[in-house]
Design a protein around this motif. Structure first.
Motif, mmCIF file in Angstrom:
data_model
loop_
_atom_site.group_PDB
_atom_site.id
_atom_site.type_symbol
_atom_site.label_atom_id
_atom_site.label_comp_id
_atom_site.label_asym_id
_atom_site.label_seq_id
_atom_site.Cartn_x
_atom_site.Cartn_y
_atom_site.Cartn_z
ATOM 1 N N SER A 13 0.855 -1.172 0.000
ATOM 2 C CA SER A 13 0.000 0.000 0.000
ATOM 3 C C SER A 13 0.902 1.237 0.000
ATOM 4 C CB SER A 13 -0.891 -0.016 1.248
ATOM 5 O OG SER A 13 -1.770 1.059 1.226
ATOM 6 N N ILE A 14 1.051 1.824 -1.152
ATOM 7 C CA ILE A 14 1.981 2.937 -1.299
ATOM 8 C C ILE A 14 1.207 4.245 -1.336
ATOM 9 C CG2 ILE A 14 3.664 4.031 -2.835
ATOM 10 C CD1 ILE A 14 4.589 1.297 -3.658
ATOM 11 N N VAL A 15 1.678 5.210 -0.575
ATOM 12 C CA VAL A 15 1.087 6.535 -0.622
ATOM 13 C C VAL A 15 1.976 7.417 -1.493
ATOM 14 C CG1 VAL A 15 0.536 8.605 0.705
ATOM 15 C CG2 VAL A 15 -0.046 6.357 1.606
ATOM 16 N N VAL A 17 -2.242 9.143 5.771
ATOM 17 C CA VAL A 17 -1.004 8.530 5.278
ATOM 18 C C VAL A 17 -0.402 7.620 6.357
ATOM 19 C CG1 VAL A 17 1.368 9.014 4.530
ATOM 20 C CG2 VAL A 17 -0.517 10.444 3.709
ATOM 21 N N ALA A 63 -0.203 3.915 4.877
ATOM 22 C CA ALA A 63 0.996 3.666 4.069
ATOM 23 C C ALA A 63 1.892 2.548 4.571
ATOM 24 C CB ALA A 63 1.802 4.957 3.967
ATOM 25 N N ILE A 93 6.057 5.286 1.301
ATOM 26 C CA ILE A 93 5.659 6.581 0.776
ATOM 27 C C ILE A 93 6.572 6.954 -0.386
ATOM 28 C CG2 ILE A 93 5.466 9.061 1.283
ATOM 29 C CD1 ILE A 93 4.861 8.255 4.191
ATOM 30 N N TYR A 125 7.094 5.611 6.380
ATOM 31 C CA TYR A 125 6.633 6.795 7.095
ATOM 32 C C TYR A 125 7.640 7.206 8.170
ATOM 33 C CZ TYR A 125 3.415 9.830 9.667
ATOM 34 O OH TYR A 125 2.820 10.891 10.292
#
Lengths: 258, 255, 317
Positions: free
Chosen positions: A48-50, A221, A225, A228, A242
Motif C-alpha cells: 500500500s503505497i502513498v 497517510v 501507508a 511513501i 513513514y
C-alpha cells in the motif's frame, strides 16, 4: 538520481510475478506545463503505497494515467503485465475490472439511487449475471462499508462521509486486485477521515489488494501507508517508510510532517 | 484580440463538427443504451411538454389577435384562419418549440453533463466499463432529435387551437369552419418541411448541449458557462437551420 | 422498475398522441388535395389558361371537386389541362359540360370551372375531354368587332347592289341571267354566315362588358378609363346599329324577290339549277341571329311556299 537507480536494482532482485504496477520514465505535459517528468514507480502485491506531494504536483494525473483515463506522452505503464498505453478499448476495459478507482469527488451518479450506482460497474457487456447474483454483490459491497440501509437513497441525501463509503463500495464491487485512491479523505472531518482510512486498511486485508493512495492528509497517510513515494516537480523524489521520512531533515520532506 | 476571438470561433466550430462526427461513429457501435434513452425521453420529452404547450397556445392566440386588424383593413377578415394557420404551422410553432427546448433542454443537458464532468462522473463511467459518450451523449442527442418533432406537432395542434380561440374573441368562426379553412389552406408543402426541420433543430439542441457539457472544465464555474453557452449557441443554430430550411424548401419548389 | 414503467407510459402517450395528430392532419390535407380516395381524370384543351397551375382547384357549380393535375402545351394555341376529379361527382359532370378558366374572387387563385349545359347528356368517363370556353379577352374582342364591321360593310354593299338591281325596271329574267348578280348573292350569303357567327360572339362579349361596366368591377372597370378603348366600342355599336338598319331593308327586299319568284314560276329554272347557292342561302339565312326576326320569317316562308322540296325530291329520284 540515486533513488531511481536503487529502485531499478530493487526490481531486478525481486520476483517479477509479484509486481503489479511498474511505471518507467513516465512523461506527461499539458501544453507548456510539464506535469510528470521521468517518473518511475513500482507496486508489489499486497503493498500500500502513498504518493505524497503538493497540490498540482501531478498526483492525480499519475493515477489517471495508470487507469487509462489520460494518455502519457512517453514511458511505459505496466499494470498486471500489460502496458496501458498500448491497449485498445476492450483490453483496457478488462484491465479496469481488476483496477478499482476511488475518485476524489466520489463521482457518484447523481441521477441514480445507491443501488443503481453500485450496479453500474456490473453492466459491462461481457459480464452476465442474474438478478440475485447482482443483488448479493451489491449487499456484500454495502456491508463492507456498513451502509446497507441507504440502498434506495439518492446520493444527494447522503452525508460526505457516507458518499465516500458508497463510492468505496462501488469500487469494491468487482473485487479489484489494485485500488487507486485519489485523495480519499479530502474534505472530510478528522474523525470521518480516520474512519475512511481504517476502512481502506480493512479492505486491503480482506481482499488482499494492492493500493496506491494519493494524499496529503498525514493522518490518513500514517494509517494507510506501507511505503511513501514523494512526488516533487513531477518526478519521484524519494521513496521510504513513514517512520524514516519523518526523521528526514530535507525541507521538501519535513514540510509534510509538521 | 479580434483575430484571437475569430480563431477561437473557428476552433470551436471544428471541435463541434468533430464531436458530431464522433456521435455518428459511436451511434452505430453495438449496445444501444435503451433504458437511458427511455429515461431521457421522459425527462426531455414529457417534462418539456407543459412548457411547450403553454407557449404554443399563447403564440397561437396572440398571433391571431395581432393579425386581425391588418386583415380587417383589407376586408379579408374571413382569411384569418388561413393566414394564421400557415404562419403557425410553417414557422412559429416549430421555431418556438425549438427555442423553448433550446432553453430548457439545452441548458439542462449542458449543466447535467457539465457537473458530471467536473465531479468526475464521466471518468467514473469510463472506468466502470461504460462508454460515457454512448451512454450520455448518444442517448440524449437521439432523444432530442426524436422528441422535439413530437413536441412540435403537439405545439402545432395546440397553437392552432389557440388561434381558434383568438379568432373567436372579436369575430365568430365556428369550430367546423375554422378547421375546414385551416386544412383547406395547408398543403403538404407547408407541413412536411416544417416537421422535417424540427428533427434538425432537435439534433442541434442535443449535440450542442452535450458538446458544451462534455467539454466543461474549470470546475463549478464551468458548469454555468456550459449551460449558458449551450443555450446561446443552440438558439442561434435553430435560427440558422431555419434559414437553411427555408432556402432548401424554396429550391425544391415546395414553397 | 414501477417508476420506469409509468414514465415510459407517459412518454408513450405523448408520442402516440402526436403521431395520431400528424397522421390526421396529413390525411385531412391529403383529402383536400385529392391524393387519397378514389378519383378519375378528365382533360380539356384551352386556348389560354391565364396562369393556371398544377394544384389549382376545379369547381363544379362552385363546389371544389378536384385539382389540376397537369398543364402542358400541346400546340401553339392549345394547352391541355388534366384534372383529377373526385369519383363521387362523376355522374354530375355531363359530357357536354363546358370548362373555363376563372379566378377565385377578386384576387384569388386561378381555377377551372366546369359549367353544365342545359341539354341532356350522359355523364363523363375517365379520360374524356371537355369543351372549353375561351376566357374573355379584351384585345381579342376589339379585333373581332373590327372584323365584323368590315364584313358588315361588304355585305351591305353587296346586298344593296342586288336590291338596286331588283328594284330597277329590268325584269326578274334579266336579273337571273346576270351571272354577276348571282356571284354577288353568293358572296353576300357567305359573308352573312361569317358575320352572324361573329355577331353572336360580339353580342355575348358586349353583354359581358356592359354588365361589367355597370358593376364597375374588375379589369374592365379599370379599362373604361381608357378613352381610346371606349371610343372603339362606341364606334362599333354605332356601326352595328347601322348594319341592323340596312339588314332590315335587305330582308324587306329579299321578301320582295321571293314574291316575284312565286309569281313568275316558269323563269326560275336557271337560278334553281345552282343547288350550291340554294344550300348556302338556306344555311346562311338559318344561322342569322334570332334578333333579326325578318330573316327567320322569310326562311319559314321559303320552306313552306317555295316549291323547292318537290324539285329536290325529283332530282333525288
Amino acid at each position: 538520481m540515486n533513488t531511481e537507480l536503487s529502485i531499478q536494482n530493487d526490481s531486478n532482485s525481486s520476483n517479477t510475478s509479484d509486481l503489479v504496477v511498474c511505471i518507467r520514465n513516465l512523461e506527461k505535459s499539458f501544453g507548456e506545463n510539464h506535469v510528470l517528468k521521468n517518473f518511475n514507480f513500482k507496486l508489489y502485491k499486497g503493498e500500500s503505497i502513498v504518493v505524497l506531494g503538493k497540490s498540482g504536483s501531478g498526483k492525480s494525473v499519475l493515477v489517471k494515467c495508470i487507469i487509462g483515463l489520460l494518455y502519457p506522452d512517453a514511458g511505459t505503464i505496466q499494470v498486471l503485465g500489460k502496458n496501458i498505453p498500448d491497449l485498445n478499448h476492450d483490453e483496457l476495459d478488462r484491465i479496469r475490472v481488476k483496477v478499482g478507482f476511488l475518485f476524489q469527488s466520489n463521482a457518484l451518479y447523481d441521477s441514480m439511487t445507491v443501488r443503481e450506482n453500485l450496479e453500474f460497474p456490473l453492466r459491462r457487456h461481457w459480464i452476465k449475471m442474474d438478478k440475485e447474483e447482482v443483488n448479493s454483490l451489491v449487499m456484500e459491497a454495502l456491508g463492507n462499508v456498513g451502509l446497507e440501509e441507504t440502498i434506495d437513497m439518492m446520493p444527494s441525501e447522503l452525508s460526505g462521509g457516507m458518499r465516500k463509503r458508497i463510492a468505496l463500495a462501488r469500487t469494491l464491487i468487482l473485487k479489484p486486485e489494485i485500488i487507486l485512491y485519489d485523495e480519499p479523505t479530502t474534505g472530510l472531518d478528522p474523525i470521518t477521515s480516520t474512519e475512511i482510512s481504517n476502512l481502506i486498511v480493512d479492505v486491503q486485508k480482506k481482499y488482499n489488494t494492492s493500493s496506491i493512495v494519493i494524499s496529503h492528509d498525514m493522518n490518513c497517510v500514517k494509517i494507510v501507508a506501507n511505503k511513501i513515494v514523494m512526488l516533487v516537480d513531477g518526478t519521484n523524489y524519494i521513496s521510504d517508510t513513514y517512520k524514516e521520512l519523518q526523521k528526514s531533515k530535507d525541507i521538501k520532506i519535513s514540510s509534510f510532517f509538521k | 484580440m479580434a483575430s484571437e476571438k475569430f480563431q477561437n470561433f473557428i476552433d470551436e466550430t471544428g471541435d463541434i463538427a468533430r464531436f458530431t462526427g464522433r456521435f455518428f461513429k459511436e451511434l452505430f457501435k453495438p449496445r444501444f443504451e435503451f433504458n437511458e434513452f427511455f429515461r431521457q425521453c421522459f425527462f426531455i420529452g414529457y417534462k418539456s411538454f407543459p412548457l411547450v404547450a403553454i407557449t404554443a397556445f399563447i403564440m397561437g392566440l396572440v398571433i391571431t389577435i395581432q393579425s386581425r386588424p391588418t386583415l380587417v383593413e383589407f376586408g379579408a377578415e374571413s382569411w384569418l384562419p388561413r393566414m394564421v394557420s400557415v404562419s403557425l404551422i410553417r414557422e412559429i410553432a416549430p421555431v418556438i418549440t425549438a427555442l423553448i427546448c433550446a432553453g430548457k433542454i439545452g441548458s439542462g443537458i449542458g449543466a447535467e453533463l457539465g457537473s458530471m464532468k467536473v465531479t468526475e462522473q464521466i471518468d467514473a463511467m469510463e472506468v466502470s466499463g461504460t462508454n460515457p459518450f454512448k451512454f450520455l451523449v448518444v442517448t440524449r442527442v437521439i432523444t432530442t432529435t426524436l422528441m422535439i418533432p413530437i413536441l412540435a406537432v403537439l405545439a402545432d395542434a395546440i397553437s392552432l387551437y389557440g388561434g381558434f380561440l383568438g379568432a373567436n374573441i372579436h369575430g365568430v368562426v365556428s369550430w367546423d369552419l375554422f378547421w375546414n379553412q385551416v386544412f383547406d389552406t395547408l398543403a403538404f408543402g407547408d407541413v412536411v418541411p416544417s416537421i422535417i426541420k424540427t428533427y434538425f433543430f432537435g439534433f442541434a439542441i442535443g449535440i450542442i448541449g452535450c458538446y458544451k457539457g462534455f467539454n466543461t472544465n474549470k470546475g463549478t464555474e464551468g458548469v454555468g458557462i456550459a449551460a449558458n453557452s449551450a443555450v446561446v449557441i443552440s438558439s442561434l443554430l435553430v435560427f440558422i437551420l431555419d434559414l437553411l430550411a427555408v432556402q432548401i424548401t424554396d429550391i425544391l419548389g415546395l414553397n | 422498475m414501477a417508476r420506469e414503467t409509468t414514465r415510459n407510459l407517459r412518454v408513450g402517450i405523448i408520442v402516440i398522441l402526436s403521431t395520431l395528430l400528424l397522421i390526421t392532419a396529413l390525411y385531412l390535407i391529403g383529402d383536400k388535395q385529392n391524393l387519397f380516395g378514389s378519383t378519375f381524370r378528365i382533360s380539356a384543351k384551352f386556348y389560354n389558361v391565364n396562369g393556371l397551375m398544377q394544384g389549382n382547384n376545379v369547381r363544379l357549380s362552385g363546389i371544389n371537386v378536384g385539382t389540376v393535375e397537369n398543364v402542358e402545351i400541346v400546340a401553339d394555341s392549345s394547352v391541355n389541362v388534366v384534372m383529377l376529379i373526385e369519383k363521387r361527382v362523376q355522374p354530375f359532370i355531363k359530357k357536354n359540360a363546358i370548362a373555363s378558366v376563372g379566378t377565385d374572387g377578386l384576387m384569388g387563385n386561378k381555377l377551372v370551372e366546369i359549367n353544365s349545359v342545359k341539354e341532356d347528356a350522359t355523364g363523363v368517363e375517365e379520360g374524356d375531354e371537355l369543351e372549353t370556353m375561351r376566357p374573355v379577352e379584351v384585345d381579342d374582342m376589339v379585333r373581332t368587332l373590327k372584323l365584323t364591321n368590315d364584313n358588315i360593310q361588304i355585305i351591305t354593299s353587296n346586298l344593296r347592289l342586288i336590291t338596286d338591281k331588283i328594284n330597277s325596271k329590268n325584269s326578274l329574267w334579266s336579273l337571273l341571267m346576270d351571272t354577276g348578280v348571282a356571284e354577288n348573292v353568293k358572296s353576300a350569303v357567305v359573308n352573312i354566315k361569317l358575320m352572324t357567327n361573329q355577331s353572336v360572339e360580339v353580342t355575348g362579349n358586349l353583354k359581358e362588358i356592359s354588365s361589367g361596366l355597370k358593376n364597375g368591377k374588375g379589369t374592365l372597370g379599370a379599362l373604361i378609363t381608357d378613352t381610346l378603348f371606349s371610343s372603339h366600342i362606341r364606334q362599333t355599336i354605332v356601326k352595328i346599329e347601322k348594319f341592323s338598319d340596312s339588314a332590315a331593308t335587305i330582308t324587306g327586299d329579299l321578301s320582295k324577290i321571293v314574291n316575284k319568284i312565286k309569281n313568275g314560276q316558269g323563269s326560275i329554272g336557271v337560278l334553281l339549277n345552282d343547288t350550291m347557292l340554294i344550300y348556302n342561302l338556306n344555311k346562311g339565312i338559318s344561322s342569322i341571329d334570332s334578333g333579326a326576326l325578318n330573316f327567320n320569317q322569310n326562311m319559314k316562308a321559303l320552306k313552306t311556299i317555295w316549291p323547292l322540296k318537290k324539285y329536290f325530291n325529283k332530282t333525288d329520284k
